[in-house]
Design a protein around this motif. Structure first.
Motif, short mmCIF file in Angstrom:
data_model
loop_
_atom_site.label_atom_id
_atom_site.label_comp_id
_atom_site.label_asym_id
_atom_site.label_seq_id
_atom_site.Cartn_x
_atom_site.Cartn_y
_atom_site.Cartn_z
N ASP A 298 42.93 35.06 42.17
CA ASP A 298 42.31 35.91 41.15
C ASP A 298 43.03 37.24 41.01
O ASP A 298 42.55 38.13 40.29
CB ASP A 298 40.85 36.18 41.52
CG ASP A 298 40.05 34.89 41.61
OD1 ASP A 298 40.44 33.92 40.91
OD2 ASP A 298 39.07 34.84 42.37
N GLY A 299 44.12 37.43 41.76
CA GLY A 299 44.88 38.67 41.62
C GLY A 299 44.58 39.71 42.67
O GLY A 299 45.05 40.84 42.60
N TRP A 300 43.82 39.36 43.70
CA TRP A 300 43.56 40.29 44.79
C TRP A 300 44.81 40.42 45.66
O TRP A 300 45.64 39.53 45.74
CB TRP A 300 42.39 39.81 45.66
CG TRP A 300 41.05 39.99 44.99
CD1 TRP A 300 40.47 39.15 44.10
CD2 TRP A 300 40.14 41.08 45.17
NE1 TRP A 300 39.25 39.63 43.68
CE2 TRP A 300 39.03 40.83 44.35
CE3 TRP A 300 40.16 42.25 45.94
CZ2 TRP A 300 37.93 41.70 44.27
CZ3 TRP A 300 39.06 43.11 45.88
CH2 TRP A 300 37.96 42.83 45.04
N ARG A 317 43.46 45.60 47.20
CA ARG A 317 43.68 46.03 45.83
C ARG A 317 43.09 44.97 44.92
O ARG A 317 43.49 43.80 44.95
CB ARG A 317 45.17 46.23 45.52
CG ARG A 317 45.37 46.98 44.20
CD ARG A 317 46.82 47.32 43.92
NE ARG A 317 47.64 46.12 43.85
CZ ARG A 317 48.72 45.92 44.58
NH1 ARG A 317 49.13 46.85 45.44
NH2 ARG A 317 49.42 44.81 44.46
N ALA A 318 42.14 45.43 44.13
CA ALA A 318 41.41 44.51 43.26
C ALA A 318 42.31 44.12 42.07
O ALA A 318 43.30 44.78 41.81
CB ALA A 318 40.14 45.18 42.75
N PRO A 319 41.94 43.05 41.38
CA PRO A 319 42.74 42.64 40.20
C PRO A 319 42.91 43.76 39.19
O PRO A 319 43.91 43.80 38.47
CB PRO A 319 41.93 41.48 39.62
CG PRO A 319 41.14 40.96 40.78
CD PRO A 319 40.84 42.11 41.65
N ASP A 320 41.97 44.71 39.18
CA ASP A 320 42.10 45.81 38.22
C ASP A 320 43.02 46.92 38.73
O ASP A 320 43.16 47.96 38.10
CB ASP A 320 40.70 46.39 37.90
CG ASP A 320 39.97 46.85 39.16
OD1 ASP A 320 40.63 46.92 40.23
OD2 ASP A 320 38.76 47.12 39.07
N GLY A 321 43.61 46.71 39.92
CA GLY A 321 44.57 47.69 40.43
C GLY A 321 43.96 48.75 41.31
O GLY A 321 44.68 49.57 41.88
N ILE A 322 42.66 48.76 41.43
CA ILE A 322 42.01 49.82 42.21
C ILE A 322 41.97 49.40 43.68
O ILE A 322 41.59 48.27 44.00
CB ILE A 322 40.58 50.08 41.69
CG1 ILE A 322 40.68 50.59 40.25
CG2 ILE A 322 39.85 51.08 42.58
CD1 ILE A 322 39.35 50.66 39.56
N GLU A 323 42.39 50.29 44.58
CA GLU A 323 42.36 50.01 46.02
C GLU A 323 41.03 50.42 46.60
O GLU A 323 40.48 51.46 46.26
CB GLU A 323 43.50 50.75 46.73
CG GLU A 323 44.86 50.13 46.43
CD GLU A 323 45.92 50.52 47.44
OE1 GLU A 323 45.60 51.25 48.39
OE2 GLU A 323 47.07 50.09 47.25
N ARG A 324 40.52 49.59 47.46
CA ARG A 324 39.27 49.91 48.14
C ARG A 324 39.45 49.70 49.63
O ARG A 324 40.00 48.69 50.06
CB ARG A 324 38.14 48.99 47.66
CG ARG A 324 37.63 49.33 46.28
CD ARG A 324 36.32 48.59 46.01
NE ARG A 324 35.99 48.68 44.60
CZ ARG A 324 36.51 47.89 43.67
NH1 ARG A 324 37.37 46.96 44.01
NH2 ARG A 324 36.16 48.05 42.41
#
Lengths: 910, 80
Positions: A298-300, A317-324
């Motif tokens: 899923d792009g993770w 890093r989530a598929p939306d590019g945001i790192e958590r």
């Protein structure tokens, strides 16, 4: 609180019983059914060991034989090095510690017993998971002889880890155990697959009393094999993937379902396939908080693992590019599943990359009579595994000529599978902390270095980096390593391939392989009928082949040199006796016996008269001396041949080979009679007097019983055959009696010779006596490159016979060279005993050797040391000086003829 | 551990047998008629094929019979 990570209920451990164990000095408790790994996890212990090269903390990574990380040393009850915590069955009183790399062998002998077992069967099923159980059930229904092996303590395979269909497993297990032609072996790991369906497995049997074998090696010959070995999950290569708390997702699921253990409190799941989602679901149900399921499809992506002793947080890093950054004490990974193809590969099968599976699987074209079923074949759906197993069992039964019945398989409903991602390296972070082989500490950086040097083959990279060479043997690391190399080289992983799997599949102890064949059972020990007498009279022994022969008989206060000088003196000046029973003896009989021996020996045998004896030399067709001994003609059609002690079996083989393959027209039979005749050599100037006392019917006079003849007579009231032969140059007899009568004869000779000081002697004295006379010992003074002519035995090579083995080779250019190595005698400076093997040089500063010392002794008769040697052109150097190498320099030696004592032969007839 | 078919005893474990090398290398009928190099060929030179190979075995720990078979040296399959 004890076992804080044990769930309140569930699992297949016996919660009613506690087992106490010690790990790294701390006391813990677990339950029957635990492995050391599951018990440690139940107590919250993740860190078990350290990386062998990096020293980085390492934890429990898997739940079975594929574990590459959790290496332990067992200390009690008996030291065992380098086991994986996931394969050690927990028992009460276990003492273990974590191991960085190498373990420590026990200093004391292993008190445990080990054994070997043999089995033959129609169908061997390897793996008792769903496919294996189905195969075994179907095969058993046909009445076939079935053996099922499984490495776990109970059948069930992957179902033990998922917790599904355990009622069916229990029912099938009970039925198999009850079936008369089925043998179900749990705790048994098939580790070697050899030619013609020969499978070797090791069975662990913990908890048995000490007198029973703790491990047994099964050697199983199967008409047909069903490989139902399942699949191993593999990891992903990303920075920090080795931290304690990083675990294969399927392993975590096994810990929860099978052992009732929570591998952590809060987990992040990183996967490229569906199976980790099922694991996450089971962990959540058991009470583990799932912080995130990051599916690479899923792009993770993963960008960081925090924590040293234990995972503390994971950054995604989530598929939306945001790192958590997610707090977690557990990072579950799944890089996909590899069919366990090790045994298939050992069997000669090839593993091919299947893009749909994103894994290497058996190609289905193995030449051996085997079937692959279930996950081992790349079928991961339970329903398919069961069906494939049943079909394989049916075919295996049919191959044995039997008809299988129908069995009921569990009904299975499964969701559709989303194809897995073939993913190896995850980008980002330090490639020197992205591990592909945890036990060998091999990283993506190491693989990059290997391919950077120009390596293009997985086999080369394996040898350069050592990836896949530890316990794991490529189980978790093999496909991953190939995947990363393929990425680095920009080639298809299928084109690159994986390295070849070789036995053993899992480590096996030498003790188990040896079984009972250790100590006195390591090799057969052969003793003569007089052995007890030799032992009781202080003989020291030497091994000659499998025989134990008396070496010398030291008296109080004597060392070997003194004892041998005394024994030699007795043989030369009085009378002495030796147990010569180990001489090889072959009865050669038949109308063509004389023709046969003429072809085998270099001498003429057919002219020997019955009653006479001849010394003979045997060569191989290349002209090199193979054996020597005496030939006794018993009758026109019957001979007794003696061979050197160590060569008796080889000579009999040699005779049979020529009789069967080249001269089948010869009517000859050969029989070993070595152990029918006991032989005592009676040696020395006084030997005639001793023999005369004991053999009143025998004319022992010089004329009445000449050299190289034999007589049947009574000696000491025993039926005996007396031969007038000598291996010392002295007047001597060899007295042969029935093996049963040996002690009677020996003691009679001792008593009759007592007034003359009769002295028993051993092999060392025999060697000195024969060397003084220049008689070679085949195998000591020769080495397979020596002709009879080289030994000075040209007199024993017939010029009259049309042909015999070796004859043609004597005229070969190389064999006829005048500068061949020849047997000569050496006289060193007084007192110097040359080391056997010492090299012989033309000058003190020369380095090129002309030859070497083959025999070297102190001589009582010569009053000095002497040696025999093979020297290039040696007979031409007689009278000259050579130099022999010593440990600390060289020493001059005078070259002489090989006969140093009584060259005229005046002593032979007394 | 190959299973080797002994003509007398049937299929038996390889460990019961001794290997005898290439089959069909007969002892020359007239050794003296051969040149040194021809004789050396008989003594020292043997085929070493990758694939089918006719070779000798002896059932040394059993009936002691010598016999020949064809084995594929790559796969160890006994072909005949």
């Amino acid at each position: 609180m004890s076992q804080p990570f044990r769930t309140a209920s569930g699992g297949l451990v016996d919660r009613g019983r506690a087992l106490a164990f010690l790990f790294d000095g701390r006391e813990y408790e677990g339950h029957p059914g635990d492995t050391l790994a599951s018990a440690l996890l139940a107590n919250g212990v993740h860190r078990v060991s350290s990386g062998i090269r990096t020293g980085r903390p390492r934890g429990i990574f898997a739940a079975g034989v594929e574990e590459p990380n959790a290496l332990v040393q067992i200390e009690e009850p008996f030291p065992e090095p380098m086991l994986t915590a996931t394969t050690v069955e927990l028992y009460d009183g276990l003492v273990a510690r974590g191991l960085r790399g190498q373990g420590r062998l026990a200093a004391d002998p292993d008190p445990g017993r080990y054994d070997g077992m043999y089995a033959h069967c129609d169908v061997l099923v390897i793996g008792a998971g769903p496919a294996g159980l189905a195969a075994a059930m179907v095969a058993a229904s046909s009445g076939a002889r079935v053996v099922v092996v499984d490495d776990q303590i109970r059948a069930g395979g992957s179902l033990l880890g998922t917790g599904e269909h355990l009622v069916w497993v229990d029912r099938v297990t009970a039925e198999l155990e009850a079936a008369p032609e089925v043998r179900l072996l749990t705790r048994t790991t098939a580790f070697g697959y050899y030619d013609d369906n020969y499978v070797v497995a090791v069975q662990r049997r913990p908890g048995l009393p000490e007198h029973r074998a703790r491990e047994r090696v099964w050697r199983i010959r199967a008409r047909r094999v069903v490989l139902a070995t399942g699949a191993h999950e593999r990891s992903l290569a990303f920075a920090g993937n080795d931290r304690p708390g990083v675990m294969l997702a399927g392993a975590a699921r096994t810990y929860v379902n099978r052992y009732g253990v929570l591998p952590g409190r809060r987990a992040v799941v990183l996967t490229g396939n569906d199976s980790a989602h099922d694991a996450a679901r089971d962990l959540a149900a058991a009470g583990v908080e799932i912080a995130a399921v990051a599916d690479l499809r899923d792009g993770w992506a993963i960008t960081g693992v925090a924590g040293t002793e234990r995972v503390e947080a994971v950054t995604l890093r989530a598929p939306d590019g945001i790192e958590r950054r997610l707090e977690a004490d557990l990072l579950l990974v799944s890089g996909g599943w590899n069919p366990v193809g090790a045994l298939y590969s050992q069997a000669g099968g090839r593993l091919v990359f299947d893009p749909g599976l994103a894994a290497f699987r058996p190609d289905g074209n193995c030449r051996q009579a085997l079937e692959v079923a279930g996950a081992a074949a790349g079928s991961y759906k339970l329903g398919v595994c069961l069906a494939e197993g049943a079909a394989a069992g049916k075919r295996a039964a049919e191959a044995a000529g039997l008809v299988a019945g129908e069995i009921v398989l569990p009904a299975v409903t499964e969701p559709e599978v989303t194809p897995p991602l073939a993913v190896w390296t995850l980008p980002g972070g330090d490639p020197a902390t992205a591990f592909v082989d945890l036990q060998r500490d091999v990283t993506v950086a190491d693989l990059t270095r290997a391919t950077g040097t120009g390596m293009r083959s997985a086999e080369h990279v394996k040898r350069y980096t050592t990836a896949g060479t530890a316990h794991d043997q490529g189980k978790t690391s093999g496909a991953l390593t190939s995947g990363v190399i393929a990425e680095l080289l920009g080639v298809e992983v299928g084109a690159l391939g994986v390295t070849t799997f070789r036995p053993p599949f899992t480590p096996v102890s030498f003790a188990a392989l040896a079984g009972r064949n250790r100590g006195m059972r390591f090799d057969p020990v052969r003793v003569t009928a007089l052995h007890a007498w030799h032992e009781a009279n202080g003989a020291l022994f030497e091994n000659v082949g499998q025989w134990r022969r008396p070496w010398y008989y030291p008296r109080e206060g004597e060392d070997m040199a003194a004892a041998v000088l005394r024994e030699c003196w007795a043989a030369r000046e009085g009378v002495a006796m030796m147990d010569a029973s180990t001489l090889g003896k072959i009865d050669v009989r038949g109308p063509d016996a004389a023709v046969f021996l003429d072809r085998l020996y270099t001498n003429m045998i057919s002219t020997l008269a019955p009653g006479a004896i001849r010394y003979g030399v045997m060569c191989r067709p290349d002209g090199m001396v193979f054996d020597d001994g005496t030939v006794i003609r018993l009758a026109e059609d019957r001979f007794l041949v003696t061979t050197t002690t160590g060569n008796a079996a080889a000579v009999l083989d040699w005779m049979e080979e020529w009789l069967q393959t080249e001269w089948p027209e010869l009517r000859v039979h050969c029989t070993s009679v070595t152990e029918q005749w006991a032989t005592v050599a009676l040696v020395g100037p006084d030997s005639r007097r001793v023999l005369a006392t004991l053999a009143p019917a025998l004319d022992v006079s010089r004329e009445g019983f000449p050299f190289m003849t034999w007589r049947d007579t009574e000696v000491a009231g025993l039926e005996a055959r007396v031969c007038r032969i000598s291996f010392s140059g002295e007047l001597a007899y060899e007295i042969n009696v029935s093996w049963w009568d040996a002690v009677t004869l020996w003691e009679a000779l001792l008593a009759a010779g007592a007034p003359l000081g009769i002295t028993p002697y051993g092999t060392e004295t025999m060697h000195v006596l024969r060397a003084e006379k220049g008689y070679p010992i085949i195998g000591q003074d020769t080495d397979g490159t020596v002709t009879p002519h080289d030994l000075g035995l040209s007199w024993a090579v017939s010029r009259k016979k049309a042909d015999f083995l070796g004859r043609r080779s004597f005229s070969r250019t190389d064999t006829a060279r005048p500068d061949r190595k020849q047997l000569v005698g050496l006289l060193p400076d007084a007192g110097t005993l040359l080391p056997e093997g010492s090299h012989l040089l033309t000058g003190p500063d020369e380095t090129a050797a002309l030859g070497h010392v083959t025999s070297s002794y102190h001589s009582a008769a010569l009053g000095r040391t002497f040696a025999l040697a093979l020297v290039r052109g040696g007979r031409g150097l007689i009278g000259q000086t050579l130099w022999a190498t010593l440990d600390d320099g060289v020493t001059p030696v005078a070259v002489t003829g090989s006969v140093l004592y009584d060259p005229e032969g005046t002593r032979r007839d007394g | 551990m190959m299973l080797i078919p002994c003509p007398w005893c049937g299929p038996r474990d390889e460990s019961e047998f001794h290997y005898g090398g290439q089959a069909g290398v007969a002892y020359p009928a007239e050794p003296d008629a051969l040149s040194d190099s021809e004789w050396a060929k008989y003594l020292f030179f043997r085929e070493n094929p990758k694939g089918p190979f006719r070779e000798r075995w002896s059932h040394s720990a059993g009936c002691r019979r010598w016999f020949s078979l064809v084995r594929d040296t790559v796969t160890n399959e006994v072909l005949r």
